[in-house]
Design a protein around this motif. Structure first.
Motif, mmCIF file in Angstrom:
data_model
loop_
_atom_site.group_PDB
_atom_site.id
_atom_site.type_symbol
_atom_site.label_atom_id
_atom_site.label_comp_id
_atom_site.label_asym_id
_atom_site.label_seq_id
_atom_site.Cartn_x
_atom_site.Cartn_y
_atom_site.Cartn_z
ATOM 1 N N PRO A 105 38.816 32.017 38.465
ATOM 2 C CA PRO A 105 38.513 33.120 37.541
ATOM 3 C C PRO A 105 38.196 32.635 36.129
ATOM 4 O O PRO A 105 37.340 33.215 35.445
ATOM 5 N N THR A 133 34.816 38.823 43.601
ATOM 6 C CA THR A 133 35.709 38.254 42.590
ATOM 7 C C THR A 133 35.003 38.180 41.242
ATOM 8 O O THR A 133 35.605 38.444 40.195
ATOM 9 N N GLN A 136 35.034 41.526 39.686
ATOM 10 C CA GLN A 136 36.367 41.864 39.193
ATOM 11 C C GLN A 136 36.634 41.217 37.839
ATOM 12 O O GLN A 136 37.197 41.844 36.935
ATOM 13 N N HIS A 142 40.281 42.257 37.724
ATOM 14 C CA HIS A 142 41.009 41.207 38.431
ATOM 15 C C HIS A 142 42.504 41.363 38.179
ATOM 16 O O HIS A 142 42.934 41.740 37.084
ATOM 17 N N SER A 145 43.700 39.540 35.035
ATOM 18 C CA SER A 145 42.765 39.614 33.919
ATOM 19 C C SER A 145 43.405 39.243 32.588
ATOM 20 O O SER A 145 42.768 38.621 31.730
#
Length: 222
Positions: A105, A133, A136, A142, A145
């Motif tokens: 991420p 993903t 997100q 996510h 996040s």
């Protein structure tokens, strides 16, 4: 016709071990007859070791016997049992070690901030992630996040510098082509524009003095 796996090596073997004509060998191996003649003369494929088409399953003995008896007969190749082994293996999705998966991420966020022109499909392929993903992270949906921060994927060990450069370069070239197609070409250097476009108004010349009639009379009396 089934493609011969090693045409020149097969031709070398047929030249050395059979009485087939150059045309028959050329037809079977998908070569030019002059190339087969060059093999027979030792001018072509000099360092190539012959490959037995019967041993590797590309030709059966009956076909070879029929061709040797009839110069006009054209042999039919069979599917080699080695063909499956020689097929290119399709690459699967990039594997990312479990210890590195939590870093993806951050790498996605880096791409979204620094190179939004790179398509999601390219980012997913490079980082071994999914478009879901990426969405997100982009939409801050996510689960983690609050802790995601943009980090270079090379620093995270998720890609090499060469891989990253190639992806970014490809996206930049595509964007440039699309811009050129739309006619959005930036000027190479600074250009001067007319005053009317820049909003700059030139100074008016100093107006000539205007005299009243009384002033004129007074001047005459003096």
């Amino acid at each position: 016709m089934t493609q011969i796996l090693m045409p020149k090596a097969t031709a070398v073997w047929l030249v050395d071990n059979t009485s087939l004509t150059f045309d028959q060998i050329a037809d079977f191996c998908e070569l030019h007859p002059l190339e087969v003649k060059g093999i027979a003369d030792g001018e072509v494929a000099r360092d190539i070791r012959g490959a037995d088409p019967i041993a590797n399953g590309q030709l059966n003995r009956e076909e070879l016997d029929a061709a040797e008896k009839n110069p006009n007969y054209r042999m039919k190749a069979q599917k080699s049992r080695h063909a499956e082994l020689l097929k290119p293996v399709k690459k699967g999705p990039r594997y990312t070690p479990v210890s590195r998966r939590q870093d993806r991420p951050d790498a996605i966020a880096w791409f979204l901030r620094n190179h939004p022109e790179v398509p999601d499909s390219q980012v997913a392929r490079l980082l071994g992630t999914t478009k879901a993903t990426i969405d997100q992270v982009r939409n801050r949906a996510h689960w983690n996040s609050a802790n995601i921060k943009p980090v270079d994927p090379v620093t995270l060990g998720l890609a090499t510098q060469l891989e990253l450069d190639a992806v970014v370069k490809k996206a930049a070239e595509k964007r440039a082509k699309e811009a050129a197609r739309r006619g959005e070409v930036e000027p190479e250097g600074a250009t001067l524009r007319p005053a009317a476009e820049t909003g700059v108004v030139e100074d008016d010349p100093e107006p000539e003095p205007v005299y009243d009639a009384e002033d004129i009379d007074d001047a005459d009396e003096e």
